[in-house]
Write a protein that holds these residues in place. Sequence first.
Motif, PDB file in Angstrom:
ATOM      1  N   LYS A 195      62.291  15.242 -37.383  1.00  0.00           N
ATOM      2  CA  LYS A 195      62.331  16.664 -37.032  1.00  0.00           C
ATOM      3  C   LYS A 195      60.995  17.132 -36.470  1.00  0.00           C
ATOM      4  CE  LYS A 195      61.574  18.325 -41.747  1.00  0.00           C
ATOM      5  NZ  LYS A 195      62.152  19.151 -42.818  1.00  0.00           N
ATOM      6  N   HIS A 206      66.772  21.427 -33.346  1.00  0.00           N
ATOM      7  CA  HIS A 206      65.650  20.525 -33.600  1.00  0.00           C
ATOM      8  C   HIS A 206      65.352  19.614 -32.423  1.00  0.00           C
ATOM      9  CE1 HIS A 206      65.179  20.435 -38.264  1.00  0.00           C
ATOM     10  NE2 HIS A 206      64.810  21.557 -37.722  1.00  0.00           N
ATOM     11  N   LYS A 210      60.664  22.169 -30.372  1.00  0.00           N
ATOM     12  CA  LYS A 210      61.679  21.161 -30.643  1.00  0.00           C
ATOM     13  C   LYS A 210      61.095  19.797 -30.321  1.00  0.00           C
ATOM     14  CE  LYS A 210      65.026  24.467 -28.865  1.00  0.00           C
ATOM     15  NZ  LYS A 210      64.827  25.383 -29.966  1.00  0.00           N
TER      16      LYS A 210
END
Lengths: 312, 221
Positions: free
Chosen positions: B217, A244, A273
Amino acid sequence: MAPDSTLVSEPFPISRVAGRYLLFDVDVMMHARRAYNICGVHIGTVPNLSQQNVFLGIPLELQPEEARVLVEQGHAYIVDDAEAHRNGFIHMSREERLSYVKAMDEQGLELTKETVKRAEERSDQVLRNKGLKGKGAKNDPSSASTVSDDKSDRADETLFDSAPVEPASARASAKKLDPTYVTPTTSYPPLKSPGDAEHILPNVPKSYPLFRYLHSRGYFTMPGLRFGCHYSVYPGDTLRFHSHYLATGMDWDEEFELLDVIGGGRLANRVKKAYLIGGEEKGTEQADDDGQVDGVTNIAPVRAFSIEWAGL
Amino acid sequence: MNMKPTATVASLLPFPSPLQSLIRDSPTDHDSSTTSALHSLAIQIVHNLQHQHFWTHLHIHTHSPVTNAPLPRPLISGLPPQRLYIHPDEQIELVKSADRARKAAAKAKAEKDATGEDSAAAASLDVKAAPEREWVLPTRLSEKWTLRRLAEIFDAVSLVPPAPATESEEGNALNGDVSDQNLVRENPWRTTKRVVLATADTDSTVVYYIMQDGLVKPRQN
């Protein structure tokens, strides 16, 4: 058979060899990975095929940060391998040494017996296939197919008084067996497993607080060299997830170029990412000095910022 | 006698660019050169956002809406023409609701067809994300930053930029989108502070990166 990670007793030793932190035991590796999110990097290759670097095996090299986290949390301790060997072998008593040599000899003898036995069986097999009777078959009372033949043979042989030869020759062959010389491939044994006597803490780079923070949040980390950062951060086991974050750790007052942030953000965005920068939060500039001394007890909060391309 | 050469030099200079005249004409408190430099940078970013990216409701903040203390540097708030950032979890929800809407439309259409009326064009997946007000942090590429200074900026901003009272009324009067503003404020997915890092190079190129406070994220772009 899958190794059982429940057999690992804690704290487990981490070998320090030439400044690297290595694990040699598959069970320990699995345990560290399952229980503590520590992946490390396999560095073992085939000695005569050292060019191949795709399928690497044990040992497992831990990043200093990984070793440090394990030591700080009391799951492991560091063993200076060279020192442990030097001390261990110099201070080994005569009895220990002799008993170890004896044990190795016995092991070698077993190995030789096994080899001889297998060779005899093989020659018997060949002779039998050719319709001839092997010499070894007479020595083998368990071979049911040749029992009746043996009896008639013996009846013949007793006429020539050859029966007592057999046990004598068997004894002689057992006596003249030379033990195979076994090269020991482990150090423990003969050495006793060293205890945590020295309390070595691995030296870690300044990105360590960010690593510890990410680790405490349950993330898995791998070295970030491929993406030009300190760590590539995975939300779960690295074999199951894509990473991530591309994380770079720095000091709270360390100056960084905006170009690095833009470059990192752009690259991270390209590989789906987020770029992450972070460090240990410090209050005033005077009060930082105490925090470093006992890093275990006094953990300053870590602040991190995720960066993504805005798409404008 | 001295006046004449300077006048000729001035006439030889090219006409100032709209941005240059905008910065020159802007009312600044000339208390120090650094604040005015940062202020003109903010004006440059506002100009870029307004004319190249069609942002509206742009406003330069000099004081923190949280603490009312003066900000380390002027910040900009504004409304992009479409949503700038959609959190991946929110995106999943939006796609799901859009899919439900599409299925409902298809069902209604099928019923219409059964009654014998003309069928409309096939419904497409229509993901609706209302634009949200954003904070913008104007920076120059030549600057060096530290985590401490970034944290100061993040501590000073609110989750969502405050809507300037007069401007929002104007906007509502002009566009009549009262519900739009309400939606922005109530978005339950906006849980972390975010600031758009606007970095200007000397050639007046501006790049925009979204910075968020903490671990967020990445989007599935």
